[in-house]
Design a protein around this motif. Structure first.
Motif, short mmCIF file in Angstrom:
data_model
loop_
_atom_site.label_atom_id
_atom_site.label_comp_id
_atom_site.label_asym_id
_atom_site.label_seq_id
_atom_site.Cartn_x
_atom_site.Cartn_y
_atom_site.Cartn_z
N ALA A 1 -2.16 3.68 9.54
CA ALA A 1 -3.58 3.83 9.89
C ALA A 1 -4.45 2.69 9.35
O ALA A 1 -5.30 2.16 10.09
N PRO A 2 -4.27 2.27 8.09
CA PRO A 2 -5.14 1.18 7.61
C PRO A 2 -4.94 -0.11 8.40
O PRO A 2 -5.89 -0.87 8.60
N VAL A 3 -3.74 -0.35 8.85
CA VAL A 3 -3.46 -1.50 9.69
C VAL A 3 -4.14 -1.31 11.05
O VAL A 3 -4.80 -2.21 11.58
N TYR A 4 -4.01 -0.11 11.57
CA TYR A 4 -4.55 0.20 12.89
C TYR A 4 -6.08 0.05 12.95
O TYR A 4 -6.63 -0.53 13.88
N PHE A 5 -6.75 0.58 11.94
CA PHE A 5 -8.22 0.59 11.98
C PHE A 5 -8.82 -0.77 11.61
O PHE A 5 -10.00 -1.00 11.84
N SER A 6 -8.02 -1.63 11.02
CA SER A 6 -8.58 -2.91 10.57
C SER A 6 -8.21 -4.03 11.53
O SER A 6 -8.04 -5.16 11.11
N ASN A 7 -8.09 -3.67 12.82
CA ASN A 7 -7.86 -4.68 13.83
C ASN A 7 -6.56 -5.44 13.56
O ASN A 7 -6.50 -6.66 13.67
N ALA A 8 -5.53 -4.67 13.16
CA ALA A 8 -4.19 -5.22 12.94
C ALA A 8 -4.12 -6.19 11.76
O ALA A 8 -3.30 -7.09 11.75
N SER A 9 -4.97 -5.98 10.77
CA SER A 9 -4.77 -6.66 9.50
C SER A 9 -3.48 -6.12 8.89
O SER A 9 -3.02 -5.05 9.22
N ARG A 10 -2.92 -6.89 7.97
CA ARG A 10 -1.65 -6.47 7.39
C ARG A 10 -1.79 -6.05 5.93
O ARG A 10 -2.72 -6.45 5.25
N LEU A 11 -0.85 -5.23 5.49
CA LEU A 11 -0.78 -4.82 4.09
C LEU A 11 0.40 -5.54 3.44
O LEU A 11 1.50 -5.53 3.99
N MET A 12 0.16 -6.15 2.32
CA MET A 12 1.22 -6.90 1.64
C MET A 12 1.56 -6.15 0.35
O MET A 12 0.70 -5.94 -0.50
N PRO A 13 2.83 -5.73 0.22
CA PRO A 13 3.20 -4.98 -0.99
C PRO A 13 3.32 -5.87 -2.22
O PRO A 13 3.86 -6.98 -2.13
N VAL A 14 2.83 -5.39 -3.34
CA VAL A 14 2.90 -6.10 -4.62
C VAL A 14 3.61 -5.17 -5.60
O VAL A 14 3.18 -4.03 -5.80
N ALA A 15 4.67 -5.67 -6.22
CA ALA A 15 5.46 -4.83 -7.10
C ALA A 15 4.82 -4.69 -8.48
O ALA A 15 3.94 -5.46 -8.86
N GLY A 16 5.27 -3.69 -9.20
CA GLY A 16 4.81 -3.46 -10.56
C GLY A 16 5.34 -2.13 -11.04
O GLY A 16 5.52 -1.21 -10.23
N PRO A 17 5.59 -2.00 -12.33
CA PRO A 17 6.15 -0.75 -12.85
C PRO A 17 5.13 0.37 -12.84
O PRO A 17 3.92 0.12 -12.89
N ASN A 18 5.61 1.59 -12.74
CA ASN A 18 4.75 2.78 -12.88
C ASN A 18 3.66 2.87 -11.84
O ASN A 18 2.57 3.38 -12.11
N GLY A 19 3.92 2.34 -10.66
CA GLY A 19 2.95 2.49 -9.58
C GLY A 19 1.75 1.59 -9.69
O GLY A 19 0.80 1.74 -8.92
N LYS A 20 1.78 0.67 -10.64
CA LYS A 20 0.62 -0.23 -10.82
C LYS A 20 1.00 -1.66 -10.50
O LYS A 20 2.03 -2.16 -10.96
N MET A 21 0.16 -2.34 -9.74
CA MET A 21 0.41 -3.76 -9.45
C MET A 21 0.40 -4.55 -10.75
O MET A 21 -0.52 -4.43 -11.56
N LEU A 22 1.38 -5.38 -10.93
CA LEU A 22 1.39 -6.28 -12.07
C LEU A 22 0.48 -7.45 -11.73
O LEU A 22 0.65 -8.09 -10.69
#
Lengths: 351, 351, 351, 351
Positions: D92-113
């Motif tokens: 949905a966030p991709v869909y509503f933002s005119n096909a903007s993309r989401l880029m995953p960022v890793a990090g321990p415990n659910g938090k972006m490093l």
């Protein structure tokens, strides 16, 4: 006798020679070569100001990306009710502009009537959350009906757009033909009259694939490189488009070609006006004519190899089309032969 | 010494001559001319079955429209984590496919590892409403890393796609180079291995602008004419693309050109392998090489006018890159001169 | 004296009691609870066939997701030129359907004239690549003008849609009011007349937030779960919508509420028809009235606390509106008090 | 013993009473009532500055419209690799933002490093036309893993976003739980740490349907009314959302409810830590626990009626999960009973 459309023509020899020359070289891709840069600068001279230029592959792309660049949520672009963007592009301008809408505005001879435009925009005052917000006005020059907005008419449209706080776009698929018809300059016909964005078409006038989006204020085009790439319109060997424009502009070839097309249309107009078997459906100024022709003559022309389209009779046709008549469209181009014009006139001439 | 990219090359003389010939004729526009039809049929012969073919202007367009044609709500396409579609097209495939997503799948040498693909798809069983549904698997042939999926590898990927009930797409921007590398036929490398949709690239291999989307089953392409038009990829003078393909296929020119590019790459590989100053970062089979080069040699080559790109060192690099070394990419093309290869080797040769 | 809109009303006590009861329980989220399932089945009974039901948050969402589910590239949905979908939803149906377009079809009293619909669709024969392809016909029942399509009229529209090979959607924001007006059943007013998809509104008729999309053929709704989630319309505590529907349907509460709203409208109609200061602008059958009222009376009513909207005079107004008159819209609801109606009539009564 | 999710809970009695009271009144629709305005102002007090507030129906809507409001062509939003926006919202966030993309960022415990975020953004320097341009950083607070970014961590993320010239969004589906865990204020946890846009969730914490998008700088939200309407998220009886917020904020009910949920989680944590049959998979601070539990105990709990989800073992699990163990997730809520916690602990207690 090819009068079906100016995009049935091939490409001018000078364009081809320039392509041939370009083909033997290596150069940087994706619009970064020196030639790309040089041609972008050439547009500055032609428009007498610094502009931002983006080559794209089709006129539909030029119109659609222009719309994309001004898209607003709930946005509405206003165009003539028979404009190419609303009638003939399969919804591409809507598609590329994040589902912005096109609102048709009526007017005779393919031109938006200023008071109709004003009323149409007036239906969307600020805060019309349920209805949407104006985002663009777009005119076609020359129009789909073969007519041309004169400079005062562009001025009038432009003022309404400015009052509404939205930019003005011009679909110039036949920009050269309009320029010749008005005997004016690119600057006069665009930014000096308030045009902000132009779809500059060269394909119909002698190139085989050369279209450009021109932003009169480069600051307004900052996102266009991303819009173009995301829209699959950044060609790898874009310098082959640049090369076409190079030859197109050299020695004012483009004006010469447009002048030829218009002259051939004038020759057709004059010849048909003098015929008992034909009359002009309405007056045109560019390289398109709409003609009410005796059905037998039309058949004879087709039999003789002429190509042209039958045209649906518009609801506001000045004079009715008789039972033994039909409405046809004739389009001339840079490649139209005087002989073909004369052959056609002979066939459709006085009965 | 142009090794930056195969899209820095110009166009082959035979392509240009064919364009020149085409330019003098009138013909129907928007893909309806006899030439368009004839070339579409030529694809049938090349692929040994009836296929549906759509010319478009860029490789990004081919990939994006292919994805658009299989888009499903919440749809996910699986590709290699360094594929062109996910890395280098500014989100176009996402944009054109109604915001479908691309899911990266890891694997060495630019190729998806089948077990990784299987696991990735497995995360989206039927009814994963919050996560989405698989809609496509796409492979690049040849890959961005210069490698080539062999036929068994394509088979393995294809089986996983079929099990998941989704079509298999091949990004063939360098289709000819892969074909030559595998010494096989278009049919063997595509539908006989389960490929359903192909982006068939000719621009990098000698044309200046000729890309096609090929549907192995025409019934699956019924909406493509509308998708293409709405995506601003239906060119008015599309027969100029057809003309390029005409020359491209005549006398197997395309295979000859790809073979030349590959041969030049092999010559570079062999020369550099014998050098003390260079080594291949990994084995490649197409017209791309990735080379770890002594920095002084790299500088010397650039000073001598060689063009090539420095390349980011991948995290799974087999052997580390030393302090006085750098990773570079070399790409050969139909236009690469043997002399240039030899000059480059001389500069980068044994120290 | 609240006559501005039926969505100015609150919620019926029975709805609230049911919500209160639901609030104390734990249950599975995202539409998977037993209550969700039970209510989905209740729709089967109401529509006398197995249907697929999807709860969403707004009427605009129901219409938009219905359109999304039938979207085709270059797709066109046909609706009345003053329909809610085209006039009052800020382009949402266009937005959610991948930039499909809405094509206005004229007709008196808010109803598409069948011959106009037929002509509009006829402009898009198969293969109209430059224009697009029909994908949906949508009717509003009751209409924005307070009228109701009778069963034969739905039949006529439906036949045209079927001939064009496209589904028929009904925007039933005021479904209950229409049902009462026609004294018929949900089955008769929908699938027995060829309606394929229904936006079933309950918010305006006594709920506070309960809308549903109903697919008469569940097989056509297979992608809807993904469409709904991707459209941010899958509510976590969706059982609170189910609970509203539970109370809404119990003991035919919904019919009772719609009947009350319609009765109040009839009382207004009769009262105003008898007045010298007012006349009905056109005949309506549902819970909306359009009234030409003496300006002094209108002011007096507003001063006395009545809420209602001034309405733009349509171009096809049967009788002109005088200088001392104005056109207003009155809407009744499940919560309208007979006393308020009588007070309003007294103020606007015979002068 | 409901520990499956906090959205399995119903609604708090105070919320219901307020809804009941609201239901008997008439008031203006579509967010224009006095109550709507009053509650919007209440947010100003809670955030200690003038903010712009928009009620929407789901958390996915809040996140998606926030993304839509900052969308840029080729835009990329950076989030944790297991964030709800990228994993659980069907695109949905991709869909509503005119096909903007989401880029995953890793990090321990659910938090972006922070260093990972910095590197991820660094891959898109200005002018990366083929790759795209950064447009947003988004954090989840509390995270999907039950952890909470402390204020310094938010600061660090925020600085990176500011350096990149992009806004910072916080997905606060469990905003109250995070606030209690950090013992801080809404202002301190958001704009004082550089958060620009907040998805403020109330549904999981006692309402049945109440979510808001909060813009810390109202000027940045000027298009939101159109975005919301076009996205089908403008509810007609939006005052029923306002009413829920009214009760939610009164007497700090929301903080009380979040504190209760957190306390129940602490009670579970403490009890399970003392058990020989269970251990915490990792430390959490909010109302979620991840527990490695003896399989027999897990079965016994389910048999006794406990609801909870088995959880996939993450690749970076600190200690492996034994053959006779399983990883489960437990979520407490405002409605969790102390008795249920104690019953669960008894079942899963020392073996």
């Amino acid at each position: 006798m090819f009068f079906a459309s100016d995009n049935w023509a091939g490409a001018h020899p000078a364009i081809n020679e320039r392509l041939m020359k370009e083909s033997t070289r290596f150069a940087a891709a994706y619009g970064t070569s020196e030639l790309d840069r040089a041609i972008e600068k050439r547009f500055n001279e032609i428009f007498e100001r610094e502009v931002a230029v983006f080559f794209v592959g089709t006129g539909t792309a030029a119109n659609s990306l222009a719309m994309a660049s001004v898209a607003r949520p709930g946005g509405i672009a206003f165009c003539h009710s028979e404009a190419h963007v609303i009638e003939d592009e399969c919804g591409a301008p809507v598609y590329f502009s994040n589902a912005s809408r096109l609102m048709p505005v009526a007017g005779p001879n393919g031109k938006m009537l200023p008071k109709n435009l004003e009323a149409a925009i007036g239906r969307f005052p600020p805060g019309s959350i349920h209805q949407g917000q104006p985002m663009l006005v777009t005119v076609t020059q020359a129009t789909e009906q073969g007519t041309v907005y004169d400079l005062d008419e562009i001025d009038a449209i432009s003022k309404i757009a400015k009052n509404a706080g939205v930019p003005l776009h011009m679909d110039g698929a036949r920009f050269g033909n309009a320029l010749i018809a008005l005997d004016t300059t690119p600057a006069e016909m665009t930014w000096k009259r308030g045009v902000d964005i132009l779809s500059f078409g060269a394909t119909k006038n002698g190139c085989w694939c050369a279209e450009a989006i021109v932003y009169m204020d480069p600051k307004t085009a900052e996102d266009l490189p991303f819009i173009r790439k995301r829209s699959a319109q950044l060609f790898s060997k874009t310098r082959f488009m640049a090369a076409q424009f190079d030859a197109y502009f050299a020695n004012d070839l483009w004006l010469e070609l447009a002048a030829h097309a218009n002259a051939m249309a004038t020759r057709l107009r004059e010849g048909l006006s003098a015929s008992n078997s034909a009359r002009l459906a309405w007056q045109t100024q560019s390289n398109e004519l709409f003609v009410v022709l005796n059905k037998d003559k039309a058949k004879a022309a087709k039999d003789a190899g002429a190509s042209f389209y039958d045209w649906p009779v518009p609801h506001d046709m000045p004079e009715p089309v008789g039972d033994n008549e039909q409405l046809i469209r004739l389009v001339t181009s840079f490649a139209t032969l005087e002989n073909d014009v004369d052959d056609f006139l002979r066939i459709c001439g006085t009965s």
